[in-house]
Design a protein around this motif. Structure first.
Motif, PDB file in Angstrom:
ATOM      1  N   MET A  73      -3.395   7.585  -7.610  1.00  0.00           N
ATOM      2  CA  MET A  73      -3.263   6.726  -8.799  1.00  0.00           C
ATOM      3  C   MET A  73      -2.469   7.443  -9.886  1.00  0.00           C
ATOM      4  O   MET A  73      -1.618   6.841 -10.536  1.00  0.00           O
ATOM      5  CB  MET A  73      -4.632   6.338  -9.355  1.00  0.00           C
ATOM      6  N   GLU A  74      -2.730   8.716 -10.064  1.00  0.00           N
ATOM      7  CA  GLU A  74      -2.039   9.479 -11.105  1.00  0.00           C
ATOM      8  C   GLU A  74      -0.527   9.499 -10.848  1.00  0.00           C
ATOM      9  O   GLU A  74       0.276   9.243 -11.751  1.00  0.00           O
ATOM     10  CB  GLU A  74      -2.584  10.903 -11.175  1.00  0.00           C
ATOM     11  N   LYS A  75      -0.141   9.784  -9.603  1.00  0.00           N
ATOM     12  CA  LYS A  75       1.283   9.820  -9.280  1.00  0.00           C
ATOM     13  C   LYS A  75       1.906   8.431  -9.335  1.00  0.00           C
ATOM     14  O   LYS A  75       3.053   8.282  -9.761  1.00  0.00           O
ATOM     15  CB  LYS A  75       1.515  10.469  -7.920  1.00  0.00           C
ATOM     16  N   ALA A  76       1.151   7.425  -8.909  1.00  0.00           N
ATOM     17  CA  ALA A  76       1.661   6.047  -8.983  1.00  0.00           C
ATOM     18  C   ALA A  76       1.925   5.672 -10.440  1.00  0.00           C
ATOM     19  O   ALA A  76       2.994   5.155 -10.778  1.00  0.00           O
ATOM     20  CB  ALA A  76       0.676   5.069  -8.344  1.00  0.00           C
ATOM     21  N   TRP A  77       0.965   5.967 -11.302  1.00  0.00           N
ATOM     22  CA  TRP A  77       1.144   5.621 -12.714  1.00  0.00           C
ATOM     23  C   TRP A  77       2.300   6.407 -13.325  1.00  0.00           C
ATOM     24  O   TRP A  77       3.114   5.841 -14.058  1.00  0.00           O
ATOM     25  CB  TRP A  77      -0.134   5.862 -13.505  1.00  0.00           C
ATOM     26  N   GLU A 100      -9.178   3.722  -0.194  1.00  0.00           N
ATOM     27  CA  GLU A 100      -9.366   4.892   0.664  1.00  0.00           C
ATOM     28  C   GLU A 100      -8.061   5.332   1.303  1.00  0.00           C
ATOM     29  O   GLU A 100      -7.878   6.502   1.622  1.00  0.00           O
ATOM     30  CB  GLU A 100     -10.394   4.580   1.757  1.00  0.00           C
ATOM     31  N   LYS A 101      -7.136   4.392   1.497  1.00  0.00           N
ATOM     32  CA  LYS A 101      -5.881   4.692   2.190  1.00  0.00           C
ATOM     33  C   LYS A 101      -4.723   5.018   1.257  1.00  0.00           C
ATOM     34  O   LYS A 101      -3.663   5.428   1.703  1.00  0.00           O
ATOM     35  CB  LYS A 101      -5.496   3.512   3.075  1.00  0.00           C
ATOM     36  N   GLY A 102      -4.876   4.776  -0.027  1.00  0.00           N
ATOM     37  CA  GLY A 102      -3.793   5.005  -0.987  1.00  0.00           C
ATOM     38  C   GLY A 102      -3.912   4.046  -2.152  1.00  0.00           C
ATOM     39  O   GLY A 102      -4.983   3.512  -2.425  1.00  0.00           O
ATOM     40  N   VAL A 103      -2.801   3.795  -2.803  1.00  0.00           N
ATOM     41  CA  VAL A 103      -2.789   2.891  -3.951  1.00  0.00           C
ATOM     42  C   VAL A 103      -2.266   1.528  -3.509  1.00  0.00           C
ATOM     43  O   VAL A 103      -1.176   1.419  -2.934  1.00  0.00           O
ATOM     44  CB  VAL A 103      -1.926   3.462  -5.099  1.00  0.00           C
ATOM     45  N   LEU A 107       0.862  -1.179   0.000  1.00  0.00           N
ATOM     46  CA  LEU A 107       0.000   0.000   0.000  1.00  0.00           C
ATOM     47  C   LEU A 107       0.897   1.226   0.000  1.00  0.00           C
ATOM     48  O   LEU A 107       1.793   1.349   0.843  1.00  0.00           O
ATOM     49  CB  LEU A 107      -0.910   0.001   1.234  1.00  0.00           C
ATOM     50  N   LEU A 108       0.674   2.098  -0.965  1.00  0.00           N
ATOM     51  CA  LEU A 108       1.496   3.297  -1.120  1.00  0.00           C
ATOM     52  C   LEU A 108       0.677   4.547  -0.839  1.00  0.00           C
ATOM     53  O   LEU A 108      -0.470   4.660  -1.290  1.00  0.00           O
ATOM     54  CB  LEU A 108       2.062   3.373  -2.537  1.00  0.00           C
ATOM     55  N   ASN A 109       1.260   5.487  -0.146  1.00  0.00           N
ATOM     56  CA  ASN A 109       0.618   6.759   0.159  1.00  0.00           C
ATOM     57  C   ASN A 109       0.837   7.705  -1.026  1.00  0.00           C
ATOM     58  O   ASN A 109       1.693   8.584  -0.995  1.00  0.00           O
ATOM     59  CB  ASN A 109       1.187   7.357   1.446  1.00  0.00           C
ATOM     60  N   ILE A 110       0.040   7.481  -2.056  1.00  0.00           N
ATOM     61  CA  ILE A 110       0.206   8.198  -3.316  1.00  0.00           C
ATOM     62  C   ILE A 110      -1.106   8.096  -4.086  1.00  0.00           C
ATOM     63  O   ILE A 110      -1.885   7.169  -3.873  1.00  0.00           O
ATOM     64  CB  ILE A 110       1.395   7.582  -4.103  1.00  0.00           C
TER      65      ILE A 110
END
Length: 152
Positions: A16-20, A104-107, A11-14
């Motif tokens: 979807m746009e930034k993850a992609w 809800e918590k991130g990606v 689980l990443l604190n980011i």
């Protein structure tokens, strides 16, 4: 021979746009790869991957012996997943799925790697254990680095 499968979730604190943006850029792979692999992208690559993109790497997985590795991005469904497959390199088969899901918590990111080693049935058990430890070490390193990059 039966494929080995390694599945990792994080689980990443980011967003979807930034993850992609981060994971779809081939040049960011070096930032999450252990130094002992001496990983280098050798081909000119665009800022964003696309289906059919061929990427050439140089890695040093054992005793600093260089290996040429060529992968192809075979599937892309932005921003949900992409797949890279080895075209030339150390494995008889390498298939790596990268999945991203907004929560809800991130990606929630899931990596699923399926691979087959090229070795004979005689050397497979010994080499298989060693290679699995190396692949798991790579993903353990990525987990730690990504926790630092995108902390909660």
């Amino acid at each position: 021979m039966k494929a080995q499968i390694i599945k990792r979730e994080q689980l990443l604190n980011i967003s979807m746009e930034k993850a992609w943006d981060f994971f779809s850029s081939p040049m960011n792979l070096a930032a999450i790869t252990p130094d002992w692999l001496d990983f280098r992208v050798m081909s000119d690559v665009p800022d964003k991957m696309y289906e059919g993109l061929i990427i050439q790497y140089n890695v040093h997985p054992l005793m600093h012996i260089p290996l040429w590795w060529v992968t192809e991005i075979t599937h892309v469904k932005e921003p949900y997943f992409f797949v890279d497959e080895q075209r030339k390199g150390p494995y008889a088969m390498w298939h790596h799925e990268h999945h991203f899901k907004q929560t809800e918590k991130g990606v929630h990111m899931t990596d699923i790697v399926s691979y087959i080693l090229p070795f004979s049935i005689v050397s497979q058990p010994l080499a298989g254990k060693m290679v699995r430890r190396k692949v798991e070490a790579i993903f353990s390193h990525r987990y730690v680095v990504l926790e630092k990059m995108f902390p909660f």
